[in-house]
Every structure is written in C-alpha cells, then in structure tokens.
Design a protein around this motif. Structure first.
Motif, PDB file in Angstrom:
ATOM      1  N   SER A 108       0.832  -1.202   0.000  1.00 49.82           N
ATOM      2  CA  SER A 108       0.000   0.000   0.000  1.00 49.82           C
ATOM      3  C   SER A 108       0.862   1.245   0.000  1.00 49.82           C
ATOM      4  CB  SER A 108      -0.899   0.004   1.246  1.00 49.82           C
ATOM      5  OG  SER A 108      -0.120  -0.011   2.415  1.00 49.82           O
ATOM      6  N   PRO A 109       0.386   2.338  -0.639  1.00 51.07           N
ATOM      7  CA  PRO A 109       1.161   3.580  -0.689  1.00 51.07           C
ATOM      8  C   PRO A 109       1.288   4.201   0.696  1.00 51.07           C
ATOM      9  CG  PRO A 109      -1.052   3.919  -1.539  1.00 51.07           C
ATOM     10  CD  PRO A 109      -0.896   2.443  -1.354  1.00 51.07           C
ATOM     11  N   VAL A 110       2.417   4.863   0.918  1.00 53.85           N
ATOM     12  CA  VAL A 110       2.668   5.525   2.198  1.00 53.85           C
ATOM     13  C   VAL A 110       1.914   6.853   2.241  1.00 53.85           C
ATOM     14  CG1 VAL A 110       4.427   6.550   3.697  1.00 53.85           C
ATOM     15  CG2 VAL A 110       4.944   4.471   2.397  1.00 53.85           C
ATOM     16  N   ASN A 111       1.228   7.120   3.334  1.00 48.23           N
ATOM     17  CA  ASN A 111       0.504   8.380   3.490  1.00 48.23           C
ATOM     18  C   ASN A 111       1.487   9.480   3.868  1.00 48.23           C
ATOM     19  OD1 ASN A 111      -1.249  10.432   3.943  1.00 48.23           O
ATOM     20  ND2 ASN A 111      -2.231   9.544   5.751  1.00 48.23           N
ATOM     21  N   THR A 112       1.752  10.400   2.931  1.00 48.75           N
ATOM     22  CA  THR A 112       2.733  11.459   3.160  1.00 48.75           C
ATOM     23  C   THR A 112       2.075  12.778   3.552  1.00 48.75           C
ATOM     24  OG1 THR A 112       2.706  12.035   0.795  1.00 48.75           O
ATOM     25  CG2 THR A 112       4.365  10.431   1.545  1.00 48.75           C
ATOM     26  N   LYS A 113       0.757  12.814   3.638  1.00 49.50           N
ATOM     27  CA  LYS A 113       0.064  14.039   3.998  1.00 49.50           C
ATOM     28  C   LYS A 113       0.325  14.361   5.472  1.00 49.50           C
ATOM     29  CE  LYS A 113      -4.464  16.307   3.913  1.00 49.50           C
ATOM     30  NZ  LYS A 113      -3.968  17.485   3.195  1.00 49.50           N
ATOM     31  N   THR A 114       0.770  15.572   5.731  1.00 44.55           N
ATOM     32  CA  THR A 114       1.119  15.978   7.085  1.00 44.55           C
ATOM     33  C   THR A 114      -0.120  16.468   7.818  1.00 44.55           C
ATOM     34  OG1 THR A 114       3.255  16.704   6.217  1.00 44.55           O
ATOM     35  CG2 THR A 114       2.698  17.386   8.443  1.00 44.55           C
ATOM     36  N   SER A 115      -0.311  16.026   9.040  1.00 45.57           N
ATOM     37  CA  SER A 115      -1.465  16.450   9.828  1.00 45.57           C
ATOM     38  C   SER A 115      -1.236  17.839  10.415  1.00 45.57           C
ATOM     39  CB  SER A 115      -1.716  15.454  10.961  1.00 45.57           C
ATOM     40  OG  SER A 115      -0.662  15.537  11.916  1.00 45.57           O
ATOM     41  N   ARG A 116      -2.308  18.408  10.961  1.00 48.91           N
ATOM     42  CA  ARG A 116      -2.191  19.719  11.600  1.00 48.91           C
ATOM     43  C   ARG A 116      -1.187  19.672  12.749  1.00 48.91           C
ATOM     44  NH1 ARG A 116      -6.794  23.829  14.085  1.00 48.91           N
ATOM     45  NH2 ARG A 116      -5.346  25.066  15.333  1.00 48.91           N
ATOM     46  N   ALA A 117      -1.283  18.646  13.578  1.00 47.01           N
ATOM     47  CA  ALA A 117      -0.373  18.525  14.718  1.00 47.01           C
ATOM     48  C   ALA A 117       1.077  18.418  14.263  1.00 47.01           C
ATOM     49  CB  ALA A 117      -0.755  17.312  15.561  1.00 47.01           C
ATOM     50  N   GLU A 118       1.287  17.704  13.162  1.00 43.43           N
ATOM     51  CA  GLU A 118       2.652  17.562  12.645  1.00 43.43           C
ATOM     52  C   GLU A 118       3.162  18.881  12.069  1.00 43.43           C
ATOM     53  OE1 GLU A 118       2.610  12.838  11.378  1.00 43.43           O
ATOM     54  OE2 GLU A 118       1.823  14.353   9.987  1.00 43.43           O
ATOM     55  N   CYS A 119       2.276  19.642  11.419  1.00 46.10           N
ATOM     56  CA  CYS A 119       2.670  20.952  10.892  1.00 46.10           C
ATOM     57  C   CYS A 119       3.085  21.886  12.031  1.00 46.10           C
ATOM     58  CB  CYS A 119       1.522  21.583  10.098  1.00 46.10           C
ATOM     59  SG  CYS A 119       1.189  20.799   8.516  1.00 46.10           S
ATOM     60  N   LEU A 120       2.327  21.850  13.123  1.00 46.95           N
ATOM     61  CA  LEU A 120       2.666  22.678  14.275  1.00 46.95           C
ATOM     62  C   LEU A 120       3.987  22.233  14.885  1.00 46.95           C
ATOM     63  CD1 LEU A 120       2.013  24.930  16.251  1.00 46.95           C
ATOM     64  CD2 LEU A 120       0.600  23.303  17.543  1.00 46.95           C
ATOM     65  N   ALA A 121       4.177  20.924  14.969  1.00 42.07           N
ATOM     66  CA  ALA A 121       5.435  20.405  15.512  1.00 42.07           C
ATOM     67  C   ALA A 121       6.626  20.845  14.650  1.00 42.07           C
ATOM     68  CB  ALA A 121       5.377  18.883  15.606  1.00 42.07           C
ATOM     69  N   LEU A 122       6.443  20.809  13.333  1.00 44.97           N
ATOM     70  CA  LEU A 122       7.507  21.256  12.425  1.00 44.97           C
ATOM     71  C   LEU A 122       7.748  22.759  12.551  1.00 44.97           C
ATOM     72  CD1 LEU A 122       6.631  19.152   9.244  1.00 44.97           C
ATOM     73  CD2 LEU A 122       8.678  18.925  10.681  1.00 44.97           C
ATOM     74  N   ALA A 123       6.666  23.521  12.771  1.00 41.86           N
ATOM     75  CA  ALA A 123       6.801  24.962  12.959  1.00 41.86           C
ATOM     76  C   ALA A 123       7.604  25.269  14.222  1.00 41.86           C
ATOM     77  CB  ALA A 123       5.425  25.616  13.033  1.00 41.86           C
ATOM     78  N   LYS A 124       7.339  24.514  15.296  1.00 41.66           N
ATOM     79  CA  LYS A 124       8.077  24.704  16.548  1.00 41.66           C
ATOM     80  C   LYS A 124       9.547  24.323  16.381  1.00 41.66           C
ATOM     81  CE  LYS A 124       4.201  23.955  19.731  1.00 41.66           C
ATOM     82  NZ  LYS A 124       3.674  23.058  20.792  1.00 41.66           N
ATOM     83  N   LEU A 125       9.788  23.257  15.629  1.00 38.30           N
ATOM     84  CA  LEU A 125      11.159  22.842  15.352  1.00 38.30           C
ATOM     85  C   LEU A 125      11.895  23.920  14.553  1.00 38.30           C
ATOM     86  CD1 LEU A 125      13.339  20.610  15.451  1.00 38.30           C
ATOM     87  CD2 LEU A 125      12.348  19.700  13.325  1.00 38.30           C
ATOM     88  N   ALA A 126      11.214  24.474  13.551  1.00 36.95           N
ATOM     89  CA  ALA A 126      11.807  25.538  12.743  1.00 36.95           C
ATOM     90  C   ALA A 126      12.077  26.778  13.594  1.00 36.95           C
ATOM     91  CB  ALA A 126      10.879  25.886  11.575  1.00 36.95           C
ATOM     92  N   GLU A 127      11.193  27.047  14.563  1.00 34.18           N
ATOM     93  CA  GLU A 127      11.426  28.183  15.464  1.00 34.18           C
ATOM     94  C   GLU A 127      12.716  27.984  16.248  1.00 34.18           C
ATOM     95  OE1 GLU A 127       9.278  30.477  19.234  1.00 34.18           O
ATOM     96  OE2 GLU A 127       8.890  28.356  18.847  1.00 34.18           O
ATOM     97  N   GLN A 128      12.925  26.767  16.779  1.00 32.65           N
ATOM     98  CA  GLN A 128      14.133  26.496  17.544  1.00 32.65           C
ATOM     99  C   GLN A 128      15.382  26.633  16.681  1.00 32.65           C
ATOM    100  OE1 GLN A 128      13.548  22.621  19.279  1.00 32.65           O
ATOM    101  NE2 GLN A 128      12.109  23.363  20.818  1.00 32.65           N
ATOM    102  N   ALA A 129      15.248  26.302  15.400  1.00 31.56           N
ATOM    103  CA  ALA A 129      16.367  26.416  14.466  1.00 31.56           C
ATOM    104  C   ALA A 129      16.463  27.814  13.860  1.00 31.56           C
ATOM    105  CB  ALA A 129      16.226  25.381  13.352  1.00 31.56           C
ATOM    106  N   GLU A 130      15.532  28.698  14.224  1.00 31.62           N
ATOM    107  CA  GLU A 130      15.474  30.076  13.712  1.00 31.62           C
ATOM    108  C   GLU A 130      15.341  30.102  12.192  1.00 31.62           C
ATOM    109  OE1 GLU A 130      18.601  32.478  15.302  1.00 31.62           O
ATOM    110  OE2 GLU A 130      17.967  32.155  17.382  1.00 31.62           O
ATOM    111  N   ARG A 131      14.564  29.163  11.674  1.00 30.98           N
ATOM    112  CA  ARG A 131      14.241  29.131  10.247  1.00 30.98           C
ATOM    113  C   ARG A 131      12.832  29.709  10.093  1.00 30.98           C
ATOM    114  NH1 ARG A 131      17.208  26.107   6.773  1.00 30.98           N
ATOM    115  NH2 ARG A 131      15.342  25.553   5.572  1.00 30.98           N
ATOM    116  N   TRP A 132      12.765  31.023  10.063  1.00 30.65           N
ATOM    117  CA  TRP A 132      11.482  31.714  10.189  1.00 30.65           C
ATOM    118  C   TRP A 132      10.599  31.539   8.967  1.00 30.65           C
ATOM    119  CZ3 TRP A 132      10.996  32.228  15.007  1.00 30.65           C
ATOM    120  CH2 TRP A 132      12.110  32.509  15.811  1.00 30.65           C
ATOM    121  N   ASP A 133      11.185  31.443   7.784  1.00 32.64           N
ATOM    122  CA  ASP A 133      10.381  31.189   6.579  1.00 32.64           C
ATOM    123  C   ASP A 133       9.702  29.828   6.665  1.00 32.64           C
ATOM    124  OD1 ASP A 133      10.974  33.625   5.410  1.00 32.64           O
ATOM    125  OD2 ASP A 133      12.734  32.863   4.354  1.00 32.64           O
TER     126      ASP A 133
END
Length: 278
Positions: free
Chosen positions: A2-27
């Motif tokens: 079966s194909p892998v589900n690559t769609k990112t959930s809302r919670a995952e998007c927020l988690a990635l946003a927080k990770l980017a904040e820690q890395a100071e990757r504001w874009d």
C-alpha cells in the motif's frame, strides 16, 4: 504494497513549525503555519497566533535592520564625496532590493490577515490580536517604495512600511496605519479589560506609532500613560496566567513614558492634546 501516506497532519505541521522556530528558520515557520491555517479554517490557537507573529517579526526585523545599515552606508559614502558614482548606484540598488523584500514580507502577512485570519476571528482578544497586525491595503507592489499597513498587527506592519516609504507614500501609509490602530484600540477598549496583555500591547504599539511615525511624543506619552494608569488600577483582577505578560508590557510602557516625557521637557509651553484614536 500500500502507498505511504505522506500528507502531514495539523499537529505535525505545528510540531515542524516549533522545530523551525528552535532552528530560527522563520520562513519555514511561516510555511508550516500556513498549512495549519488551511487545516483549521483559519482558526488558530493562541500559541499558533503567537508563533505566527514571532516568525513575521523576525523576518521583517532582519530586513529593517539590513535597510538601516545599508541606508547609513549610503548616506556616509554620499557625504564623504570619495565614493565613485558606480559604487553609490550599487549601494542604492541594494537598499531598494531590501525595500522590495520588506514590502513583500509585509504584504504576505497582510494578505493572510485580510483573506483568512480576520474574517474567521471571533470578537475580542483574537480579533484585536489580528487587528494589531492589519487594515485593508492596496497592493504594495504598486508603489516604488513600501507603504504602511493597518490592524493592531496590520497597524504594526503598515508602520514598518511607513518607516521606509518616501514622502507621498509614507503619508498614505501612516494614515492607513493610524486607521488600523484606531480600530484595533477601540475594539480592545470595548472587549478586553485594562490589564489584558493584548489590550496593553495595542496601546504600546499605538503609542510607538505616534512617537516614531507621527513624531508626536506628547500624544504617544498621553496614550501610554492612560493605558498604564488604567491597567495598574485594575491589576488586582489580573489572572495569574497573564500576570507576567501584563507586567512586562507595563514595564515597557513605563520606560517609554519616562523617555518621551524627558524629550518634551525643553518645551514647557507644549500642551497635552487628546490622541486621535476614538
């Protein structure tokens, strides 16, 4: 298989946003939060709103600092008389490039506010927060130099643009910022208690607008002092979870009041007008 589900959930998007904040990757923070907005029908939590605000503040703050540095070099080289004409052209082109990048960043946020966030916001803190950032503005790309924006945050970003606009565009941008701050302050005044950090934040930024853009320390001081006095009188009712934020903004208001009052000392005949906000 079966194909892998690559769609990112809302919670995952927020988690990635927080990770980017820690890395100071504001874009990257902004990119992930735009995905969160699409998931949530433009309804953000307080944490998400603050993260969005921080990201755009860093992006525009870096550009504003760069602009001031290049403009300072441009003035210094022009005054020295030793710079070659070609060097001055290159410096001016770099300054104008930064101006366009700043205009694009501010317009990006203003579009986000106009199209999604403000229409979906509930009355009260949420709407005041966005109004701090906004008011409808024409496309900034229509101007050779950036024009200012409107909302508390709309007002903030129009104010940033007004700082760099040339005379005609600056005046138009300043008027748009004034209207945004007025609308935001009026809404905050009618829906939030005096001690609320968001209401205090509107008062702080509105007073800075009067001082930095309008060149009116008396109006800035009057507005800041009014907000400060009302909040102090009501501090006994401040919930514990907001007390620290409210106190921090009160300290900033107090420092500005002291600074601006000192600026007005030489002119003992200056009267204290009522600020144009209601």
């Amino acid at each position: 298989m079966s194909p892998v589900n690559t769609k990112t959930s809302r919670a995952e998007c927020l988690a990635l946003a927080k990770l980017a904040e820690q890395a100071e990757r504001w874009d990257d923070v902004i990119k992930q939060l735009k995905s969160v907005i699409s998931y949530s029908d433009a309804r953000l939590t307080m944490e998400e709103r603050n993260l969005l605000s921080i990201a755009y503040k860093h992006v525009t703050g870096t550009l504003r600092t760069s602009w001031r540095t290049v403009e300072g070099i441009e003035k210094q080289e022009a005054a020295s008389g030793t710079a070659m004409p070609r060097e001055l052209v290159l410096i001016r082109c770099q300054r104008e490039k930064i101006e366009l990048e700043l205009a694009d960043a501010c317009q990006d946020l203003l579009d986000l506010l106009d199209r999604y966030l403000v229409p979906a916001a509930e009355a009260g803190e949420e709407r005041v927060f966005y109004h701090k950032m906004h008011v409808s503005v024409p496309s900034l790309k229509a101007y050779p130099y950036p024009a200012p924006g409107v909302s508390h945050r709309q007002g903030d970003y129009h104010r940033y643009l007004a700082e760099f606009a040339r005379r005609q565009q600056r005046e138009r941008s300043a008027l748009l910022a004034l209207e945004a701050y007025k609308a935001s302050y009026k809404h905050a005044f009618g829906t939030l208690p005096p001690w609320h950090p968001t209401r205090l934040g509107v008062a702080l930024n509105f007073s800075v607008f009067f001082h930095d853009v309008r060149g009116s320390p008396d109006r800035a001081c009057h507005l800041a002092k009014h907000a400060f006095d009302e909040a102090v009188a009501a501090m006994h009712a401040t919930p514990e979870h907001t007390f620290r934020d409210s106190l921090m903004i009160l300290h900033l208001l107090r420092d500005d009041i002291i600074l601006w009052s000192a600026e007005m000392q030489p002119d003992e005949t200056r009267s204290e007008p009522t600020p144009e906000m209601m």
